[in-house]
Structure formats: C-alpha cells, structure tokens
Scaffold this active site. Sequence first.
Site, mmCIF file in Angstrom:
data_model
loop_
_atom_site.group_PDB
_atom_site.id
_atom_site.type_symbol
_atom_site.label_atom_id
_atom_site.label_comp_id
_atom_site.label_asym_id
_atom_site.label_seq_id
_atom_site.Cartn_x
_atom_site.Cartn_y
_atom_site.Cartn_z
ATOM 1 N N LYS A 135 0.836 -1.206 0.000
ATOM 2 C CA LYS A 135 0.000 0.000 0.000
ATOM 3 C C LYS A 135 0.872 1.259 0.000
ATOM 4 O O LYS A 135 0.586 2.233 -0.725
ATOM 5 C CB LYS A 135 -0.916 -0.005 1.225
ATOM 6 C CG LYS A 135 -1.760 1.261 1.399
ATOM 7 C CD LYS A 135 -2.777 1.444 0.307
ATOM 8 C CE LYS A 135 -3.579 2.733 0.460
ATOM 9 N NZ LYS A 135 -4.453 2.730 1.650
ATOM 10 N N LEU A 136 1.938 1.261 0.782
ATOM 11 C CA LEU A 136 2.816 2.426 0.815
ATOM 12 C C LEU A 136 3.550 2.603 -0.510
ATOM 13 O O LEU A 136 3.785 3.732 -0.945
ATOM 14 C CB LEU A 136 3.798 2.315 1.982
ATOM 15 C CG LEU A 136 3.177 2.466 3.375
ATOM 16 C CD1 LEU A 136 4.229 2.227 4.451
ATOM 17 C CD2 LEU A 136 2.543 3.843 3.556
#
Length: 285
Positions: free
Chosen positions: A169-170
């Site tokens: 996600k990052l």
Amino acid sequence: MTGPHLAFLGLGSMGSGMALRLLDSGFPVTVHNRTADRARPVAAAGAALAASAAEAADAADVLVLSLADDKAVDEVLFGQVTLRPGMLVINTSTVSPGYARGAAAKASAAGARWVDACVVGNPAQAREGTMRVLASGAPEDVEAAGPVLRALGGTVLPLGPVGRAPAMKLAFNLLLGAQVASLADAVRYGEHAGLDRDLLLAAIGGSGFSSKVMSFRAEVMRSGAYEPAAFRAALMHKDLRLVVEDARELGLDLAVTDCAAAYFGQAIAEGNGDADAAVVGAAKE
C-alpha cells in the site's frame, strides 16, 4: 443478517463507505467513531451504535479498524479495547509495516488474530465494494477474514506474512504522491511559461502521460473543488513519511519521495491538511 458480528471503528470517508458496504452485504455491524456525528448516518442505515470502542468490540467477533495512523490504531486497539482469545482484527488503516508486525504480535499475546487489509480505492469504491484489497497475515487468518475482505473489494490479493500488505500500500501511495507533486510542478511551470492553466490541465488529463489518478487530480485542480477530499493531503503526507522512514531502516534513500512529502507538509502548514491531496497544485492568488 448473517455472518459474524462486526465492530467497525473509524468512520471517516473511507470507513463510512466500508461500514455501509458491510451492512449491505448482510453482516451485523456495530459502529463507533470518536466524532459521534459521523456514526449517525451508518446507524440510520441499520448499524448498532456503540458509545465507546470498548462497547463496540465487546459485542463483536471481528474488529475492523479504519483509523488515521499507527498512533490512532495503538490507542484504540491496546488502550480502549479488550482483545479476546479468537477475536479477529482486520486492520484497513494504513500503518507502517513495522508497526503492523508489532501490533500483530501484541494481539497474538492476547489470543487474538491480526490481518492486514489495506484498501486501494476511493470513498465511492469503498461504498460500492469495488476496491482492491491487499491482505497479509497467517494464511488461516486471511482465510477467516475472507468473507469480509470479499465484501469490501472486487479483488483480494494475498501477499504473505503480516507487514507485506502495508508495504504494498505504501509503495502505491508513493507513486500517487509523486505523481500529484509532479503534476503540481508541471502546472506551475506551464503557468509561468504563459500557458492557460485550464487548457494545460485538460491537455495533461487527456494525454498519454496521464493515468486515472492524474486525470482525476488534474480535474480537481482545474475545478478547485478540493473538499470533500478523496484523499486528504495530511494522510498523503503521513504515508510518504512512513515510506521514507521505513526506507531508511532498509538502508535506502528515496529522494523523490522525500521531496514529494515536503509538498504535502507545506499544504498542512498552509492549513490545507483536510483538503484533497490535489491542493498542492492549487492556483496561487
């Protein structure tokens, strides 16, 4: 209603959409939000309304979190809620991979199970259940979370051990932040070079250099409609700082990401932290 009883904690723009989607999918849901007004529309749709996070969790088999950051998750999960043996914690909040691993270990010590369920999408997709869900955790725990995850997303991508989904996600949000910051630079340069701002933004949004993300933010910049935010500038800054900090622990120097984070930090300093991330490309008076 069928399925396990869910407690949903955190009803921002994404959390509200997810809670409503879970109600539509037939799950019994109890909700709590620190700001009570945000919980009332979900309660009006059929959710039970709890006066506290502890009360919501006490009624549930599965605890779903949609909170702002590591600190908020820690305060709620380990400061307000009593974890029970067998309880399943599904964390949709974007936290650092290291925090996820530590929180999973603390939950396990209490007999509870932890699944990372990082969601990729916008508030409308959260409401429709068409997000992409990135899942990580013990295989049996991810499988147990499956009905909830499939209700939230059209695609569920298992990634392995705890911490992998937050890292993915990052990585996605790194790309998002860098694109939005670069778009702001392109517009700023074009304006100073004598180009019409609206024409430039329309051309970028429809070009081969664009993407769904860039065309969406180009339209937000063109219209100046920065609120309500699809993704707040403050959260973008938080996620980029998490990337930079985690990268340093891995021995990496991500100069582009560090620079992009500064754009969103400036937006916060200017009082625009609650505006959409596209506010970094706002027209200057």
